[in-house]
Design an enzyme around this catalytic site. Structure first.
Site, PDB file in Angstrom:
ATOM      1  N   ARG A  69      -7.596  -0.668  -6.895  1.00  0.00           N
ATOM      2  CA  ARG A  69      -7.873   0.479  -6.013  1.00  0.00           C
ATOM      3  C   ARG A  69      -7.956   1.736  -6.893  1.00  0.00           C
ATOM      4  NH1 ARG A  69      -4.414   1.077  -0.665  1.00  0.00           N
ATOM      5  NH2 ARG A  69      -6.309   2.133   0.013  1.00  0.00           N
TER       6      ARG A  69
ATOM      7  N   LYS B 261      -4.882   9.941   2.780  1.00  0.00           N
ATOM      8  CA  LYS B 261      -5.633   9.111   3.720  1.00  0.00           C
ATOM      9  C   LYS B 261      -6.712   9.895   4.464  1.00  0.00           C
ATOM     10  CE  LYS B 261      -5.430   5.613   4.263  1.00  0.00           C
ATOM     11  NZ  LYS B 261      -6.373   4.717   3.532  1.00  0.00           N
TER      12      LYS B 261
ATOM     13  N   GLN C 297      -2.524   2.651   9.893  1.00  0.00           N
ATOM     14  CA  GLN C 297      -1.215   2.725   9.224  1.00  0.00           C
ATOM     15  C   GLN C 297      -0.223   3.557  10.036  1.00  0.00           C
ATOM     16  OE1 GLN C 297      -4.165   3.010   7.723  1.00  0.00           O
ATOM     17  NE2 GLN C 297      -4.128   2.375   5.593  1.00  0.00           N
TER      18      GLN C 297
ATOM     19  N   ARG D 134       0.861  -1.188   0.000  1.00  0.00           N
ATOM     20  CA  ARG D 134       0.000   0.000   0.000  1.00  0.00           C
ATOM     21  C   ARG D 134       0.889   1.227   0.000  1.00  0.00           C
ATOM     22  NH1 ARG D 134       2.155   2.023   3.889  1.00  0.00           N
ATOM     23  NH2 ARG D 134       0.599   3.650   3.795  1.00  0.00           N
ATOM     24  N   GLY D 135       0.212   2.390  -0.126  1.00  0.00           N
ATOM     25  CA  GLY D 135       0.960   3.618  -0.303  1.00  0.00           C
ATOM     26  C   GLY D 135       1.093   3.861  -1.802  1.00  0.00           C
ATOM     27  N   ALA D 136       0.793   5.087  -2.235  1.00  0.00           N
ATOM     28  CA  ALA D 136       0.652   5.344  -3.673  1.00  0.00           C
ATOM     29  C   ALA D 136       1.878   4.918  -4.508  1.00  0.00           C
ATOM     30  CB  ALA D 136       0.305   6.809  -3.888  1.00  0.00           C
TER      31      ALA D 136
ATOM     32  N   ASP E 139      -2.024  10.672  -2.432  1.00  0.00           N
ATOM     33  CA  ASP E 139      -2.417   9.594  -3.353  1.00  0.00           C
ATOM     34  C   ASP E 139      -2.724  10.123  -4.750  1.00  0.00           C
ATOM     35  OD1 ASP E 139      -3.086   8.466  -0.518  1.00  0.00           O
ATOM     36  OD2 ASP E 139      -2.817   6.789  -1.894  1.00  0.00           O
TER      37      ASP E 139
HETATM   38  O1  MRU Z   1      -4.720   3.104   2.078  1.00  0.00           O
HETATM   39  P1  MRU Z   1      -3.239   3.317   2.021  1.00  0.00           P
HETATM   40  O2  MRU Z   1      -2.516   2.775   3.199  1.00  0.00           O
HETATM   41  O3  MRU Z   1      -2.644   2.855   0.714  1.00  0.00           O
HETATM   42  O4  MRU Z   1      -3.077   4.897   2.061  1.00  0.00           O
HETATM   43  C1  MRU Z   1      -1.788   5.442   1.976  1.00  0.00           C
HETATM   44  C2  MRU Z   1      -1.762   6.919   2.085  1.00  0.00           C
HETATM   45  O5  MRU Z   1      -2.772   7.584   2.171  1.00  0.00           O
HETATM   46  C3  MRU Z   1      -0.412   7.558   1.987  1.00  0.00           C
HETATM   47  O6  MRU Z   1      -0.363   8.716   2.765  1.00  0.00           O
HETATM   48  C4  MRU Z   1      -0.151   7.934   0.512  1.00  0.00           C
HETATM   49  O7  MRU Z   1      -0.364   6.837  -0.316  1.00  0.00           O
HETATM   50  C5  MRU Z   1       1.203   8.431   0.317  1.00  0.00           C
HETATM   51  S1  MRU Z   1       2.403   7.146   0.364  1.00  0.00           S
HETATM   52  C6  MRU Z   1       3.893   7.835   0.118  1.00  0.00           C
END
Ligand code: MRU
Length: 352
Positions: free
Chosen positions: A89, A249, A197, A46-48, A238
């Site tokens: 997603r 998030k 997270q 996870r994480g963009a 994201d």
């Molecule tokens: O649902 P997630 O855990 O994928 O959400 C992640 C976030 O919102 C992060 O802040 C975002 O992806 C930036 S990651 C460098």
């Protein structure tokens, strides 16, 4: 301070299963396209930026699984795999950006390359996506480190560290770099309901790096700001629209409003792979809705009545007006963002 959440080794994709953290550090192997889709959907990865990196290698996983016999078959498999992974997603634009890169390579070279050449070229592209994201995180760290106040407090929301990217993180990169340079400060990590997270990942990652961190329930941020213990907020992103509106998030928007009320600078840190210049405003950003069970019986314990109605968007959009700057690999962009984003967008076509 580098964290490796993914490895492509011997034509196999290994990812750190982030749903198990912080209790267990376990890499799992993703052998099929369905495995990759599930790992993204279930937030094992996870994480963009990491979602984008995983998607690039996910295309290779699909090719090894389906094993098409010629270049035309490779192209067809890549196109089908891209369409499938795109349904995992909806919000992080890095997913679509990486899939587009892989598809473009296949479309450009399928007519002229042999099967072996095309497979090798696609692997090169997936590796390039990964390497570029690592380099971007390093640059974000360099540009952002001077913002981190000596002896001050920095608040972050969710996890935008090495676990969410290539090695170094986006929102955490300025903190890691400032720490390496000898600056001393304190981080406040919002726990980030409902999937925690911040508690499970950010608090863990910073502790591993030896950076002092205090975990906050999400509803504690206002109080800590009022106590004067936060001088800077940095969050990840994201998807960032052309006007600077930023999806991150769920809960990020309220942190931005709180920072504004307490006159604390609120920064977003993200590579250009997270910008979506096709969207004029943030209100066009698609927001993922998550399974109500993550709220009512998260982590195996029921905490709400059976059958209760739940609304659980995974992300919200912070209006650009609340953002002091966007820390990118090309420097810190300042308002008005329509102008600074456009100026920093290289319009040079990349060679595929
Ligand atoms: O649902 P997630 O855990 O994928 O959400 C992640 C976030 O919102 C992060 O802040 C975002 O992806 C930036 S990651 C460098």
């Amino acid at each position: 301070m580098a964290m490796q959440a993914l490895q492509w080794q011997d034509e196999t994709l290994h990812v750190l299963d982030q749903t198990l953290l912080p209790n267990e550090v376990r890499f799992i192997e993703l052998h099929t396209l369905a495995d990759v889709w599930e790992a993204i959907k279930a937030l094992r990865v996870r994480g963009a930026p990491l979602i984008g990196i995983t998607a690039g290698y996910g295309i290779l996983v699909g090719l090894h699984e389906k094993n098409p016999g010629d270049a035309a078959g490779v192209l067809e498999t890549v196109q089908e795999s891209c369409a499938y992974l795109a349904t995992s997603r909806p919000t992080a634009v890095n997913l679509f950006w990486a899939l587009d890169r892989m598809k473009k390579v296949a479309e450009t070279h399928a007519p002229s390359m042999t099967h072996a050449e095309l497979m090798s070229r696609l692997e090169t592209e997936a590796n390039a996506i990964y390497a570029e994201e690592i380099a971007s995180c390093r640059a974000i760290g360099e540009y952002g480190a001077p913002l981190v106040p000596e002896g001050g407090g920095v608040l972050t929301h969710c996890n935008a560290g090495g676990l969410a990217t290539g090695e170094y993180g986006t929102a955490l990169a300025p903190m890691f770099r400032a720490w390496e340079l000898g600056r001393r400060f304190h981080v406040f990590a919002d726990e980030t309901r409902p999937l925690l997270q911040g508690a499970r990942l950010t608090a863990w990652e910073l502790s591993q790096a030896g950076i002092p961190v205090t975990l906050l329930c999400d509803n504690t941020a206002a109080q800590v700001m009022r106590e004067g213990r936060v001088q800077l907020v940095i969050v990840g992103a994201d998807r960032i629209a052309a006007n600077g509106d930023t999806a991150n998030k769920i809960g990020t928007y309220s942190v931005a409003v709180l920072a504004h009320a307490h006159q604390i600078p609120f920064y977003v840190a993200a590579p250009f792979s997270t910008f979506d210049l096709s969207l004029e405003h943030g209100r066009h950003i698609p927001i993922e809705l998550r399974d109500p069970k993550e709220v009512t019986e998260g982590f195996g314990k029921r905490t709400a009545p059976e059958g209760i109605d739940v609304y659980s968007p995974a992300f919200d959009v912070t209006p650009a007006d609340y953002i002091a700057g966007i820390i990118t690999e090309r420097g810190i962009l300042r308002p008005p963002f329509e102008k600074s984003i456009a100026q920093h967008t290289t319009m040079v076509a990349r060679d595929v």
